[in-house]
Write an enzyme that holds these catalytic residues in place. Structure first.
Site, short mmCIF file in Angstrom:
data_model
loop_
_atom_site.label_atom_id
_atom_site.label_comp_id
_atom_site.label_asym_id
_atom_site.label_seq_id
_atom_site.Cartn_x
_atom_site.Cartn_y
_atom_site.Cartn_z
N LYS A 81 2.54 44.28 -15.48
CA LYS A 81 2.56 43.53 -16.71
C LYS A 81 3.51 44.14 -17.74
O LYS A 81 3.94 43.47 -18.67
CB LYS A 81 1.15 43.51 -17.33
CG LYS A 81 0.06 43.01 -16.45
CD LYS A 81 -1.27 43.23 -17.22
CE LYS A 81 -2.40 43.40 -16.28
NZ LYS A 81 -3.66 43.73 -16.97
N VAL B 65 4.48 57.26 -23.33
CA VAL B 65 4.77 56.35 -24.44
C VAL B 65 3.91 55.09 -24.36
O VAL B 65 3.46 54.69 -23.28
CB VAL B 65 6.27 55.98 -24.48
CG1 VAL B 65 7.11 57.19 -24.82
CG2 VAL B 65 6.73 55.38 -23.16
N ASP C 164 1.26 50.56 -21.93
CA ASP C 164 -0.13 50.68 -22.37
C ASP C 164 -0.73 52.03 -22.06
O ASP C 164 -0.23 52.80 -21.23
CB ASP C 164 -0.97 49.64 -21.63
CG ASP C 164 -1.12 50.00 -20.15
OD1 ASP C 164 -0.09 50.14 -19.47
OD2 ASP C 164 -2.26 50.17 -19.69
N ASP D 215 9.03 56.15 -13.94
CA ASP D 215 8.37 57.45 -14.01
C ASP D 215 8.59 58.16 -12.66
O ASP D 215 9.70 58.60 -12.37
CB ASP D 215 6.89 57.20 -14.33
CG ASP D 215 6.13 58.43 -14.71
OD1 ASP D 215 6.21 58.84 -15.87
OD2 ASP D 215 5.43 58.99 -13.84
N GLU E 236 12.71 46.60 -15.33
CA GLU E 236 11.57 47.52 -15.55
C GLU E 236 11.58 48.01 -16.99
O GLU E 236 12.64 48.20 -17.58
CB GLU E 236 11.70 48.73 -14.62
CG GLU E 236 10.94 48.59 -13.31
CD GLU E 236 9.43 48.68 -13.47
OE1 GLU E 236 8.91 48.53 -14.59
OE2 GLU E 236 8.77 48.90 -12.45
P1 IMP Z 1 6.14 54.95 -11.36
O1 IMP Z 1 5.78 54.23 -10.10
O2 IMP Z 1 5.51 56.30 -11.47
O3 IMP Z 1 7.64 55.02 -11.60
O4 IMP Z 1 5.48 54.16 -12.55
C1 IMP Z 1 6.09 53.10 -13.15
C2 IMP Z 1 5.08 52.34 -13.97
O5 IMP Z 1 4.09 53.21 -14.56
C3 IMP Z 1 5.79 51.70 -15.13
O6 IMP Z 1 6.31 50.42 -14.78
C4 IMP Z 1 4.69 51.62 -16.15
O7 IMP Z 1 3.91 50.46 -15.93
C5 IMP Z 1 3.86 52.87 -15.89
N1 IMP Z 1 4.26 53.98 -16.77
C6 IMP Z 1 5.06 55.02 -16.46
N2 IMP Z 1 5.24 55.84 -17.50
C7 IMP Z 1 4.54 55.29 -18.52
C8 IMP Z 1 4.35 55.66 -19.92
O8 IMP Z 1 4.86 56.68 -20.43
N3 IMP Z 1 3.56 54.82 -20.65
C9 IMP Z 1 3.00 53.70 -20.14
N4 IMP Z 1 3.16 53.31 -18.87
C10 IMP Z 1 3.93 54.10 -18.06
MG MG Z 2 6.62 48.25 -15.16
#
Ligand code: IMP
Ligand code: MG
Length: 171
Positions: free
Chosen positions: A44, A149, A155, A99, A95
């Site tokens: 979302k 953040v 969120d 992260d 995106e």
């Molecule tokens: P990844 O799979 O670890 O790269 O996570 C990506 C997803 O995690 C993003 O699309 C966000 O929905 C969530 N996310 C990653 N970092 C943050 C943050 O600092 N605040 C809020 N949501 C985050």
């Molecule tokens: Mg996302």
């Protein structure tokens, strides 16, 4: 604005976000003029960024949405898959933040399985220090260090997605 979390500190203002989105739109226009572009929004968190970026883009475009989930410690899985045919089309994933890269890595694999003409990624924020998988976005609004953040789609336990600005959150 009511601050739902005590530890929230202003980080990126709505005005700065708007400048980043405009800059990204101009870069994307340069690369996609004349191409059959499909913009993909992973739900979302990307909704505000997707909404602003697509309306800034002076290009014909098709939109689609995908809903991936990865409960803590579990593998990424699809809750809602794409609905348009992406074969031989130019796909741009939108995106809000990258992260570890697990979500995006999974989504890229899913999309590549449908043989698109090309596949690129735009992210508003990038946290390369947190990366676990070798994911590199093609367009980046801003690279940030390892911080959590909230706001502009992002969120904490589903709270804060509607904030116009982005806040740093420290517990
Ligand atoms: P990844 O799979 O670890 O790269 O996570 C990506 C997803 O995690 C993003 O699309 C966000 O929905 C969530 N996310 C990653 N970092 C943050 C943050 O600092 N605040 C809020 N949501 C985050
Ligand atoms: Mg996302």
């Amino acid at each position: 604005m009511t601050q739902a979390h005590a530890g929230m500190v202003p980080f990126i203002t709505a005005e700065e976000i708007n400048e980043m989105v405009t800059q990204l739109a101009r870069e994307i226009e340069r690369d996609y003029t004349g191409k059959d572009l499909v913009m993909v929004c992973p739900l979302k968190g990307s909704v505000p960024f997707f909404s602003d970026l697509t309306r800034q883009l002076q290009l014909p475009q098709t939109h689609d949405f995908v809903y991936l989930t990865s409960p803590k410690g579990e593998a990424v899985r699809i809750l809602q898959d794409l609905t348009v045919d992406i074969t031989n089309r130019h796909i741009l994933i939108v995106e809000e933040i990258i992260d570890a890269g697990r979500t995006l890595s999974f989504l890229k694999t899913r999309i590549l399985a449908s043989s698109p003409a090309s596949l690129k990624v735009v992210t508003l924020l990038d946290k390369p220090a947190r990366r676990e998988l070798p994911i590199k976005p093609d367009y980046v609004g801003r690279t940030i260090d390892d911080r959590f953040v909230i706001g502009y789609g992002m969120d904490l336990d589903q709270v804060g997605r509607n904030y116009r600005d982005i806040y740093n959150y420290a517990q």
